[in-house]
Motif scaffolding. Structure first.
Motif, PDB file in Angstrom:
ATOM      1  N   SER A  79      -2.333   0.117   4.593  1.00  0.00           N
ATOM      2  CA  SER A  79      -3.401   0.263   3.608  1.00  0.00           C
ATOM      3  C   SER A  79      -4.751   0.468   4.305  1.00  0.00           C
ATOM      4  CB  SER A  79      -3.478  -0.985   2.729  1.00  0.00           C
ATOM      5  OG  SER A  79      -4.618  -0.958   1.909  1.00  0.00           O
TER       6      SER A  79
ATOM      7  N   THR B 137      -4.734  -5.899   2.571  1.00  0.00           N
ATOM      8  CA  THR B 137      -3.762  -5.508   1.549  1.00  0.00           C
ATOM      9  C   THR B 137      -2.384  -5.256   2.158  1.00  0.00           C
ATOM     10  OG1 THR B 137      -5.481  -4.485   0.189  1.00  0.00           O
ATOM     11  CG2 THR B 137      -3.206  -3.806  -0.230  1.00  0.00           C
ATOM     12  N   PHE B 138      -1.391  -5.893   1.555  1.00  0.00           N
ATOM     13  CA  PHE B 138      -0.001  -5.591   1.901  1.00  0.00           C
ATOM     14  C   PHE B 138       0.476  -4.556   0.887  1.00  0.00           C
ATOM     15  CE2 PHE B 138       4.644  -6.991   1.635  1.00  0.00           C
ATOM     16  CZ  PHE B 138       5.008  -6.263   2.762  1.00  0.00           C
ATOM     17  N   LEU B 139       0.704  -3.331   1.346  1.00  0.00           N
ATOM     18  CA  LEU B 139       1.000  -2.196   0.469  1.00  0.00           C
ATOM     19  C   LEU B 139       2.447  -1.750   0.703  1.00  0.00           C
ATOM     20  CD1 LEU B 139       0.000  -0.009  -1.518  1.00  0.00           C
ATOM     21  CD2 LEU B 139      -0.867   1.251   0.463  1.00  0.00           C
ATOM     22  N   TYR B 140       3.218  -1.760  -0.358  1.00  0.00           N
ATOM     23  CA  TYR B 140       4.626  -1.372  -0.199  1.00  0.00           C
ATOM     24  C   TYR B 140       5.160  -0.740  -1.480  1.00  0.00           C
ATOM     25  CZ  TYR B 140       5.970  -5.634  -2.821  1.00  0.00           C
ATOM     26  OH  TYR B 140       6.129  -6.598  -3.781  1.00  0.00           O
TER      27      TYR B 140
ATOM     28  N   VAL C 107       3.265  -1.287  -4.906  1.00  0.00           N
ATOM     29  CA  VAL C 107       2.701  -2.634  -5.049  1.00  0.00           C
ATOM     30  C   VAL C 107       1.542  -2.825  -4.065  1.00  0.00           C
ATOM     31  CG1 VAL C 107       3.188  -5.099  -4.971  1.00  0.00           C
ATOM     32  CG2 VAL C 107       4.952  -3.491  -5.747  1.00  0.00           C
ATOM     33  N   TYR C 108       0.365  -3.225  -4.569  1.00  0.00           N
ATOM     34  CA  TYR C 108      -0.780  -3.616  -3.770  1.00  0.00           C
ATOM     35  C   TYR C 108      -0.859  -5.143  -3.814  1.00  0.00           C
ATOM     36  CZ  TYR C 108      -2.355   1.253  -4.145  1.00  0.00           C
ATOM     37  OH  TYR C 108      -2.461   2.621  -4.082  1.00  0.00           O
ATOM     38  N   LEU C 109      -0.666  -5.797  -2.698  1.00  0.00           N
ATOM     39  CA  LEU C 109      -0.635  -7.257  -2.647  1.00  0.00           C
ATOM     40  C   LEU C 109      -1.812  -7.767  -1.810  1.00  0.00           C
ATOM     41  CD1 LEU C 109       0.838  -9.910  -3.315  1.00  0.00           C
ATOM     42  CD2 LEU C 109       2.274  -9.504  -1.303  1.00  0.00           C
ATOM     43  N   ASP C 110      -2.758  -8.410  -2.485  1.00  0.00           N
ATOM     44  CA  ASP C 110      -3.945  -8.929  -1.793  1.00  0.00           C
ATOM     45  C   ASP C 110      -4.031 -10.444  -1.953  1.00  0.00           C
ATOM     46  OD1 ASP C 110      -6.019  -6.712  -0.848  1.00  0.00           O
ATOM     47  OD2 ASP C 110      -4.984  -5.942  -2.633  1.00  0.00           O
ATOM     48  N   PRO C 111      -4.559 -11.137  -0.948  1.00  0.00           N
ATOM     49  CA  PRO C 111      -4.737 -12.589  -1.059  1.00  0.00           C
ATOM     50  C   PRO C 111      -5.878 -12.942  -1.991  1.00  0.00           C
ATOM     51  CG  PRO C 111      -5.687 -11.798   0.989  1.00  0.00           C
ATOM     52  CD  PRO C 111      -5.023 -10.614   0.351  1.00  0.00           C
TER      53      PRO C 111
END
Length: 480
Positions: free
Chosen positions: A125, A130-133, A475-479
């Motif tokens: 990303s 961001t953990f983008l998958y 999927v955009y995964l943010d803390p």
């Protein structure tokens, strides 16, 4: 014996009281009776698939795979019985019937193995936090409409990927070969697959299939059959927002160049054109031979074709059985009669009426030459044991003729010239290419499909089946 539909985990009598006889094309024997189901039956099956979908998609891939493995083991224990039943209702030889059953088992095992394969991608990303998958999710309940020529392999190569990727299924087998799908569904039932995950409704495509094309509970349609029906399904289903996958016709060429082994090329042509009575979408229909070896090839082809044993498909020495039905035999016969008016019939093409075959739907394999490229037998799919021979003067002329068709499913070339092989792979307009082997034949671990009017939508089989039976979710995964 009367058979029932399979809806919501139970074998259930249809709402309609009408049944259709399952006929042995060798001798007209009635093998059983299957429902001529109504739209009410089709709607009930769709509702069952919809209700079962949420729980089925929540299972792990390994849990879903276990049902496929169990069904494969059940079919494997009955290979001889199922293969014989396939031969009895479809007419291909017993060796082909057993072989197709084994292929269906392999497909179930292959897709069970897909349960341990990667499902998505991790993508860098622009935001370091961001953990983008990507992942994939099932489409939902899918409608499968399958043909009679591969009555167990094609249903399984649609059902197995649909199920492993988390979809539920409603399937309508071909009217003339219902028992092969009965065996598959019964194996899944005995494997304990949850109620509603698989539903099978026997009957007419114009009734059962039409209901699923229009029914909002069915989210995708996969169809194998004629171009005319496929185009109607595509128009109606896409108008309702459904995914559509079509596998349709072929007019498959075999090119034989002057450097080829003539003996081997003749065997390739015969197997490709006449195995399964030519009733394959990938069957060899046009054989295009370089002039320097044309006469030798033609004479050898005629000699070996005349020597083929046509008759009872249960007998070991039989090479070719009957057409699947009287209607199909009559269609092939009408095309041969048309060919007689526009080309030169070299051999065969007669109805068989001897003591052994008089009660069945038999026709001799036919070979034509002096065929105009505008002739019906050169342009239309015959779906029977008919070869149109063409003489050409070069590789370039051969490829130009091979591509002169609305179809583009499979094509083959016989040559020892590797440079021309590489050119052929690039030049030929087909989804499947064979070098020094017949146009027919497809392994389950690779994509199957064509171009032009042969196919529409993503490929079947292999890893590419995931494209049709799932949708990508990013999927955009943010803390926090």
């Amino acid at each position: 014996m009367r058979y029932s539909n399979y809806i919501n985990g139970q074998w259930k009598e249809p709402a309609s009281t009408n049944y259709s006889a399952n006929i042995n094309p060798h001798n007209g024997e009635i093998l059983g009776e299957f429902p001529l189901s109504s739209r009410e039956d089709a709607r009930e099956a769709a509702a069952a698939a919809k209700a079962a979908f949420p729980a089925w998609k929540k299972l792990s891939f390994q849990q879903r795979a276990a049902y496929l493995q169990k069904a494969a083991a059940i079919l494997k224990s009955r290979t001889e019985e199922v293969g014989r039943d396939l031969t009895l209702e479809e007419g291909k030889t017993l060796a082909e019937g057993i072989g197709e059953t084994m292929r269906a088992i392999s497909i179930l095992e292959y897709y069970a193995g897909e349960a341990r394969q990667p499902l998505g991608d991790v993508i860098p990303s622009a935001n370091a936090q961001t953990f983008l998958y990507t992942t994939r999710v099932p489409v939902g309940p899918v409608g499968l409409i399958t043909p009679w020529n591969f009555p167990i392999a094609i249903p399984v190569w649609k059902m197995a990927p649909a199920l492993i990727y988390g979809n539920t299924v409603v399937i309508k087998p071909a009217d003339s070969t219902p028992k092969s799908v009965y065996h598959v569904v019964n194996a899944l039932h005995e494997a304990g697959i949850p109620a509603g995950v698989v539903n099978c409704v026997f009957g007419r495509g114009s009734i059962v299939g039409a209901e699923w094309v229009e029914n909002p509970d069915i989210k995708a349609i996969s169809f194998t059959g004629s171009n005319s029906v496929g185009c109607q399904i595509q128009e109606r289903a896409t108008a309702r927002g459904k995914k559509v996958q079509l596998e349709m016709g072929g007019k498959n060429p075999l090119i034989v160049l002057a450097d080829a082994d003539v003996n081997k090329a003749v065997e390739i042509a015969i197997k490709g054109a006449f195995s399964s009575t030519g009733q394959k979408c990938t069957a060899t229909s046009r054989v295009i031979v370089e002039a320097r070896i044309y006469d030798e090839f033609r004479d050898m082809l005629i000699e070996r074709t005349k020597a083929l044993k046509v008759g009872n498909p249960l007998e070991k020495e039989t090479f070719m059985g009957p057409c699947v039905s009287k209607a199909q035999r009559d269609t092939v016969w009408s095309m041969i009669e048309a060919g007689k008016k526009e080309a030169n019939l070299l051999c065969g093409g007669n109805l068989l009426q001897d003591e052994e075959t008089a009660q069945g739907y038999y026709i001799q394999p036919a070979i034509f030459d002096s065929v105009s490229r505008d002739a019906r037998i050169a342009r239309e799919e015959i779906f029977g044991p008919v070869i149109a021979l063409f003489k050409v003067n070069s590789y370039e002329e051969a490829v130009e003729l091979a591509n002169d068709t609305e179809f583009g499913l499979s094509a083959a070339i016989c040559t020892n010239n590797f440079t021309l092989v590489q050119r052929f792979v690039e030049d030929i307009e087909s989804g499947i290419v064979h070098v020094n082997s017949e146009t027919a034949g497809a392994e389950p671990q690779v994509p199957f499909g064509g171009c032009k009017n042969s196919s529409s939508g993503s490929r079947e089989q292999g890893k590419t089946a995931i494209e049709f039976y799932t949708q990508v979710k990013t999927v955009y995964l943010d803390p926090m």
